[in-house]
Design a protein around this motif. Structure first.
Motif, mmCIF file in Angstrom:
data_model
loop_
_atom_site.group_PDB
_atom_site.id
_atom_site.type_symbol
_atom_site.label_atom_id
_atom_site.label_comp_id
_atom_site.label_asym_id
_atom_site.label_seq_id
_atom_site.Cartn_x
_atom_site.Cartn_y
_atom_site.Cartn_z
ATOM 1 N N ASP A 121 37.334 70.889 -44.625
ATOM 2 C CA ASP A 121 37.458 70.724 -43.181
ATOM 3 C C ASP A 121 36.679 71.792 -42.409
ATOM 4 O O ASP A 121 36.756 72.977 -42.713
ATOM 5 C CB ASP A 121 38.946 70.771 -42.787
ATOM 6 N N SER B 251 39.635 63.431 -49.851
ATOM 7 C CA SER B 251 40.198 64.695 -49.380
ATOM 8 C C SER B 251 41.649 64.798 -49.828
ATOM 9 O O SER B 251 42.108 64.018 -50.667
ATOM 10 C CB SER B 251 40.094 64.760 -47.859
ATOM 11 N N HIS C 96 38.921 62.232 -37.498
ATOM 12 C CA HIS C 96 38.644 63.201 -38.563
ATOM 13 C C HIS C 96 37.816 62.571 -39.702
ATOM 14 O O HIS C 96 36.927 63.212 -40.267
ATOM 15 C CB HIS C 96 39.977 63.727 -39.093
ATOM 16 N N HIS D 83 34.162 63.575 -41.360
ATOM 17 C CA HIS D 83 33.771 63.763 -42.767
ATOM 18 C C HIS D 83 32.539 62.913 -43.093
ATOM 19 O O HIS D 83 31.620 63.384 -43.752
ATOM 20 C CB HIS D 83 34.924 63.379 -43.697
#
Ligand code: KG4
Ligand code: ZN
Length: 341
Positions: free
Chosen positions: A310, A137, A112, A116
């Motif tokens: 996201d 985040s 993940h 980003h």
């Protein structure tokens, strides 16, 4: 022409996207669960997983339709393997495995955080390395040195709360809405951000790590001494006092993020900066990075808000790196809630 279907379900957004040739976004669909979690003031993992199960099929179908294609027009499936909530991650991983198996497509497992970091490339394919990447985040505040494409060395991380988490907690203690980041961003506009001077965390060693929990406590104490804890909940719009307090908090977070990033650029002699993750939506942060860019001669790349929070386009974008390197996940792929980059 190569097309990747991306799937992202690590937290509270069910997302699918089709991306062509490394970075051309044909579609990006995001189904938010904010309505589900707002009344609890935070994400309820079990509810998140259930909502992902309901949403994943329609979201993938819509992403394919909006891209004007179907699974015959897709060359690989990229999915977020972790980090995140395990029950949420599993929904995306299972969906991606089913599609890859049924269609005989390569399956690509994406971190993940790498997603980003790849998000600025969707709009700026020309970005050159080396680069420094700041991921801010709800779950992470990490600074990486990327000497070349696909290589990530951690320079700094948070010792306690993530920046987004600090925004969310401060908003909650003052009775502002959820998620707190966008709300603090909104009500800080026009407020006096110099009303309160909050201390900056400094590490005892030479480390440039971040720390936000002391700041959060300082805001709580100040709110208590002013008698305004949870004041926002009492009426529709927060008072001037609350707005000045959160604007001053926001300034302290932004200064810490920008100053540390600039310091890392100078130490590493790097002039390209990538800023990603939900907090990169913050208007005060974006303005501060633009100032720092002109002051220090840096090239700072901030994705549009739709790619900072996201989404699956960033996962498909990162998938191209794995596809090109010949990295394939097997059908035994499992979600990893603590996956490291
Ligand atoms: O990247 P993201 O969508 O999900 C995670 O991977 O965590 O980031 C969500 C976080 C939340 O903490 C939210 O409050 C914060 O990003 N956020 C903001 C803004 N928009 C979202 N924080 C400050 N200002 C904003 N405008
Ligand atoms: Zn994220």
């Amino acid at each position: 022409m190569t097309r990747i279907l991306g799937i992202e379900t690590s937290c509270d957004e069910t997302a699918a996207a089709v991306v062509e040739d490394r970075g051309r976004v044909l579609s990006s669909v995001v189904a938010s669960q904010e309505d589900v979690h707002a009344k609890y003031g935070g994400i309820v993992p079990e509810l998140a997983s259930r909502r992902h199960v309901e949403a994943i099929g329609p979201v993938v179908t819509e992403a394919l339709e909006r891209a004007g294609t179907d699974l015959d027009g897709v060359d690989a499936v990229a999915v977020t393997q972790g980090p995140g909530l395990v029950g949420s991650l599993l929904v995306g991983v299972c969906a991606a495995k089913a599609i890859a198996w049924r269609r005989g497509l390569p399956l690509l497992a994406v971190n993940h955080l790498e997603g980003h970091i790849r998000s600025p490339f969707l709009e700026h394919p020309e970005i050159a390395f080396p680069a420094i990447a700041l991921v801010v985040s709800g779950g992470h505040t990490q600074l990486y040195l990327c000497p070349q494409e696909g290589v990530y060395r951690t320079l700094a991380r948070t010792r306690d709360d993530a920046a987004g988490e600090a925004f969310d907690k401060v908003a909650r203690l003052l009775g502002l809405g959820y998620p707190g980041g966008p709300e603090i961003d909104r009500v800080s506009e026009g407020a006096d951000e110099t009303a309160h001077d909050f201390p900056r965390a400094a590490m005892k060693d030479r480390s440039i790590d971040f720390s936000f929990s002391g700041l959060k406590t300082a805001v709580r104490r100040r709110a208590e001494s002013l008698g305004i804890a949870r004041a926002g909940a009492l009426d529709g719009e927060p008072s001037r006092q609350v707005r000045d307090l959160v604007a001053s908090f926001q300034r302290a977070v932004v200064d810490a993020l920008v100053e540390t990033t600039v310091l890392a650029c100078r130490r590493e002699a790097v002039r390209t900066v990538l800023v990603a993750g939900g907090v990169a939506c913050n208007r005060r942060l974006r303005a501060a990075f633009e100032d720092a860019a002109s002051r220090w001669g840096l090239s700072v790349f901030l994705p549009s808000p739709k790619y900072t929070t996201d989404n699956a386009a960033m996962i498909a974008g990162a998938g191209f790196l794995h596809l090109e390197r010949g990295e394939r996940a097997g059908l035994g792929l499992n979600a990893d809630p603590n996956l490291r980059l």
